[in-house]
Design a protein around this motif. Structure first.
Motif, PDB file in Angstrom:
ATOM      1  N   VAL A 199       0.864  -1.192   0.000  1.00  0.00           N
ATOM      2  CA  VAL A 199       0.000   0.000   0.000  1.00  0.00           C
ATOM      3  C   VAL A 199       0.891   1.229   0.000  1.00  0.00           C
ATOM      4  O   VAL A 199       1.693   1.437   0.905  1.00  0.00           O
ATOM      5  N   ARG A 200       0.765   2.058  -1.031  1.00  0.00           N
ATOM      6  CA  ARG A 200       1.686   3.172  -1.219  1.00  0.00           C
ATOM      7  C   ARG A 200       1.134   4.533  -0.786  1.00  0.00           C
ATOM      8  O   ARG A 200       1.896   5.474  -0.597  1.00  0.00           O
ATOM      9  N   ALA A 201      -0.206   4.655  -0.686  1.00  0.00           N
ATOM     10  CA  ALA A 201      -0.798   5.953  -0.353  1.00  0.00           C
ATOM     11  C   ALA A 201      -2.205   5.729   0.186  1.00  0.00           C
ATOM     12  O   ALA A 201      -2.803   4.658  -0.021  1.00  0.00           O
ATOM     13  N   VAL A 202      -2.723   6.741   0.872  1.00  0.00           N
ATOM     14  CA  VAL A 202      -4.044   6.646   1.493  1.00  0.00           C
ATOM     15  C   VAL A 202      -4.818   7.939   1.246  1.00  0.00           C
ATOM     16  O   VAL A 202      -4.272   9.037   1.386  1.00  0.00           O
ATOM     17  N   LYS A 213      -6.127  10.007  12.900  1.00  0.00           N
ATOM     18  CA  LYS A 213      -5.615   8.659  13.156  1.00  0.00           C
ATOM     19  C   LYS A 213      -4.940   8.086  11.910  1.00  0.00           C
ATOM     20  O   LYS A 213      -3.830   7.537  11.978  1.00  0.00           O
ATOM     21  N   VAL A 214      -5.595   8.226  10.766  1.00  0.00           N
ATOM     22  CA  VAL A 214      -5.026   7.701   9.519  1.00  0.00           C
ATOM     23  C   VAL A 214      -3.758   8.459   9.147  1.00  0.00           C
ATOM     24  O   VAL A 214      -2.763   7.861   8.717  1.00  0.00           O
ATOM     25  N   ALA A 215      -3.778   9.785   9.319  1.00  0.00           N
ATOM     26  CA  ALA A 215      -2.595  10.583   8.989  1.00  0.00           C
ATOM     27  C   ALA A 215      -1.403  10.192   9.868  1.00  0.00           C
ATOM     28  O   ALA A 215      -0.259  10.140   9.395  1.00  0.00           O
ATOM     29  N   ALA A 216      -1.683   9.909  11.135  1.00  0.00           N
ATOM     30  CA  ALA A 216      -0.597   9.526  12.047  1.00  0.00           C
ATOM     31  C   ALA A 216       0.022   8.192  11.628  1.00  0.00           C
ATOM     32  O   ALA A 216       1.253   8.048  11.591  1.00  0.00           O
ATOM     33  N   LYS A 217      -0.821   7.231  11.304  1.00  0.00           N
ATOM     34  CA  LYS A 217      -0.296   5.927  10.902  1.00  0.00           C
ATOM     35  C   LYS A 217       0.429   6.029   9.556  1.00  0.00           C
ATOM     36  O   LYS A 217       1.518   5.475   9.377  1.00  0.00           O
ATOM     37  N   ALA A 218      -0.155   6.735   8.597  1.00  0.00           N
ATOM     38  CA  ALA A 218       0.496   6.885   7.291  1.00  0.00           C
ATOM     39  C   ALA A 218       1.804   7.655   7.430  1.00  0.00           C
ATOM     40  O   ALA A 218       2.793   7.340   6.753  1.00  0.00           O
ATOM     41  N   GLY A 219       1.825   8.660   8.297  1.00  0.00           N
ATOM     42  CA  GLY A 219       3.061   9.397   8.526  1.00  0.00           C
ATOM     43  C   GLY A 219       4.141   8.514   9.116  1.00  0.00           C
ATOM     44  O   GLY A 219       5.317   8.598   8.722  1.00  0.00           O
ATOM     45  N   LYS A 223       3.903   7.361   4.132  1.00  0.00           N
ATOM     46  CA  LYS A 223       3.045   7.175   2.977  1.00  0.00           C
ATOM     47  C   LYS A 223       2.176   8.413   2.752  1.00  0.00           C
ATOM     48  O   LYS A 223       1.667   9.008   3.701  1.00  0.00           O
ATOM     49  N   LYS A 224       2.031   8.784   1.502  1.00  0.00           N
ATOM     50  CA  LYS A 224       1.293   9.979   1.106  1.00  0.00           C
ATOM     51  C   LYS A 224      -0.174   9.867   1.521  1.00  0.00           C
ATOM     52  O   LYS A 224      -0.785   8.812   1.404  1.00  0.00           O
ATOM     53  N   THR A 225      -0.754  10.983   1.973  1.00  0.00           N
ATOM     54  CA  THR A 225      -2.175  11.006   2.315  1.00  0.00           C
ATOM     55  C   THR A 225      -2.851  12.229   1.716  1.00  0.00           C
ATOM     56  O   THR A 225      -2.232  13.289   1.523  1.00  0.00           O
ATOM     57  N   VAL A 226      -4.118  12.077   1.436  1.00  0.00           N
ATOM     58  CA  VAL A 226      -5.030  13.183   1.138  1.00  0.00           C
ATOM     59  C   VAL A 226      -6.207  13.035   2.088  1.00  0.00           C
ATOM     60  O   VAL A 226      -6.777  11.938   2.215  1.00  0.00           O
ATOM     61  N   LEU A 227      -6.556  14.117   2.774  1.00  0.00           N
ATOM     62  CA  LEU A 227      -7.628  14.077   3.766  1.00  0.00           C
ATOM     63  C   LEU A 227      -8.694  15.124   3.447  1.00  0.00           C
ATOM     64  O   LEU A 227      -8.380  16.299   3.282  1.00  0.00           O
ATOM     65  N   GLU A 228      -9.936  14.678   3.351  1.00  0.00           N
ATOM     66  CA  GLU A 228     -11.070  15.603   3.258  1.00  0.00           C
ATOM     67  C   GLU A 228     -11.947  15.317   4.461  1.00  0.00           C
ATOM     68  O   GLU A 228     -12.600  14.276   4.535  1.00  0.00           O
ATOM     69  N   MET A 443      -3.001  14.791  -9.775  1.00  0.00           N
ATOM     70  CA  MET A 443      -1.574  14.816  -9.444  1.00  0.00           C
ATOM     71  C   MET A 443      -1.252  14.364  -8.015  1.00  0.00           C
ATOM     72  O   MET A 443      -0.083  14.235  -7.656  1.00  0.00           O
ATOM     73  N   GLU A 444      -2.269  14.127  -7.199  1.00  0.00           N
ATOM     74  CA  GLU A 444      -1.999  13.757  -5.807  1.00  0.00           C
ATOM     75  C   GLU A 444      -1.314  12.404  -5.677  1.00  0.00           C
ATOM     76  O   GLU A 444      -0.508  12.185  -4.791  1.00  0.00           O
TER      77      GLU A 444
END
Length: 454
Positions: A199-202, A213-219, A223-228, A443-444
């Motif tokens: 898994v390369r990005a979330v 929570k997701v940003a903390a784990k991905a960080g 791994k790249k994240t986009v959050l809305e 591009m994200e």
């Protein structure tokens, strides 16, 4: 362990689904990664053809899919049809536009030839919410797949049927097996999926706590994240606004999807000079909305998606009234089967009330009195959120000047905030980061690669 699909209009169970175990999750991730090894080399023409076929399948099955959405999360069926059509639109948009957007870009340098290329990252995990169960998925999937990535969907646990049918649609449209897969898992299993090497990005659309929570784990996993995330969108009504139009659009915006929208108008910030007049017009508009069976085409406001969500909303309303807000209309759960809440207006809202400080995710409008446009901008920005906003003033030059000072990812002047495949969508502050839709969303999830040739 099982997931339950429940009809919010009746409280009856539609069906139950078995949650995937650890072995099945790992197998699916491996298969989606294996599919990426081939899909990334598929030409744009073929990717576009597959995405256009998805759009066709969406339209062919529109009535069935809209009804499914309504039965699973309560969306008024007329809005559900519109959501399916919008999904077809975003597929067509990226099928037509992505090849040019992703073309190599020559750059003059000291090389004999140098250019920027846009390569896919790999497997992208999407953690999606229930409120727009098709649109939220397709606005991520269409650009991600066109860019050559493959996709894993972890959908909200109350819309498992929608999640599985979306996987089915991609298969029906001729996408290679495992390019798009659904994981029927609870939120507690998400961390392990993010940790997986393939898994390369979330990307996540959902609540602020879920995003953190997701940003903390991905960080942690780099791994790249986009959050809305959430929004408490200001709806500024100046003394120069067209009040009838503002009130009508405001009521529709507040009660879109039965009030369960991140970009719904939530805080109505109204200049003192026209405060009571606008309040009366807004009340008439809210009281005129048709509340009823979401399978009826005439219904404009259906149930809340779950009973606990309705109860939480009522607690926020009651706490605001206890703190001094004025109840103009509504303010109660409706005495009928299902999870209905009356369209509600709270006036004279001030800081310290949940209706001012928190996001209210249901058909409840918070009306705030301000002295003038200057104070309106200050109140609009007095929130941890920054997703959308709207300004109402017949003088569009003045409206634009106010819009430029608002801290939000999108500002609409004399119009309802909405998403559009052609325009970037996303927020700032506690509303998240990154963008979906348009060129920016595409591009994200690519590797912006420099190629230098001597």
């Amino acid at each position: 362990m099982s997931m339950v699909s429940m009809n919010p209009a009746t409280g009856e169970v539609n069906e139950t689904f078995e949650v995937y175990d650890t072995a099945k999750i790992s197998e699916i991730i491996d298969r989606v990664h294996g599919a990426w090894l081939d899909w990334r080399h598929v030409c744009f023409e073929e990717r576009s053809a597959r995405l256009l076929a998805v759009a066709q399948r969406l339209r062919t099955r529109s009535e069935e899919l809209a009804r499914m959405m309504t039965l699973e999360m309560g969306k008024p069926v007329a809005e559900a049809r519109g959501e399916i059509e919008k999904c077809a639109w975003v597929c067509e948009y990226y099928a037509q536009q992505a090849p040019a957007m992703l073309a190599d870009q020559p750059v003059a340098s000291d090389a004999s030839r140098s250019f920027v290329a846009f390569r896919p990252l790999g497997v992208v995990l999407a953690v999606m919410p229930w409120n727009f169960p098709f649109w939220q998925v397709f606005r991520f999937a269409a650009p991600a797949l066109m860019a050559g990535n493959t996709a894993l969907l972890k959908h909200s646990s109350n819309v498992p049927r929608c999640a599985l049918v979306i996987e089915e649609l991609f298969a029906e449209a001729g996408f290679p097996p495992d390019v798009f897969r659904t994981l029927l898992i609870g939120s507690g299993a998400v961390d392990k999926v993010i940790e997986h090497a393939h898994v390369r990005a979330v990307t996540l659309t959902g609540s602020e706590p879920a995003g953190r929570k997701v940003a903390a784990k991905a960080g942690q996993m780099l791994k790249k994240t986009v959050l809305e995330l959430g929004g408490s969108d200001p709806f500024i009504v100046t003394s120069g606004a067209g009040l009838e139009q503002a009130a009508q659009v405001g009521a529709r915006s507040r009660c879109l999807n039965s009030g369960q929208s991140c970009i719904a108008a939530k805080r109505f910030i109204v200049c003192d000079e026209i405060y009571e007049e606008f309040l009366g017009l807004l009340k008439a508009a809210m009281d005129g909305l048709v509340v009823g069976d979401p399978l009826d085409d005439a219904t404009q406001v259906g149930p809340q998606a779950r009973g606990d969500l309705r109860d939480e909303l009522h607690q926020q309303v009651q706490a605001s009234l206890a703190a001094g807000a004025r109840l103009v209309t509504g303010g109660k759960a409706l005495d009928r089967a299902g999870f209905y809440y009356a369209p509600t207006i709270l006036a004279d809202v001030v800081p310290g009330m949940p209706a001012y400080d928190e996001e209210l995710f249901g058909p409840v409008a918070s009306v705030i009195r301000v002295a003038d446009s200057e104070q309106a901008v200050a109140v609009a920005n007095d929130t941890p959120y920054g997703l959308g906003a709207s300004v109402w003033d017949r003088d569009t030059t003045r409206g634009r000047a106010l819009a430029e000072r608002i801290e939000a990812g999108a500002v609409f002047v004399n119009g309802m905030v909405k998403s559009d495949p052609r325009l970037p969508f996303g927020g700032i502050k506690a509303s998240g980061y990154g963008r979906e839709l348009s060129h920016y969303g595409l591009m994200e999830f690519v590797n912006v690669q420099t190629v230098w040739i001597a």
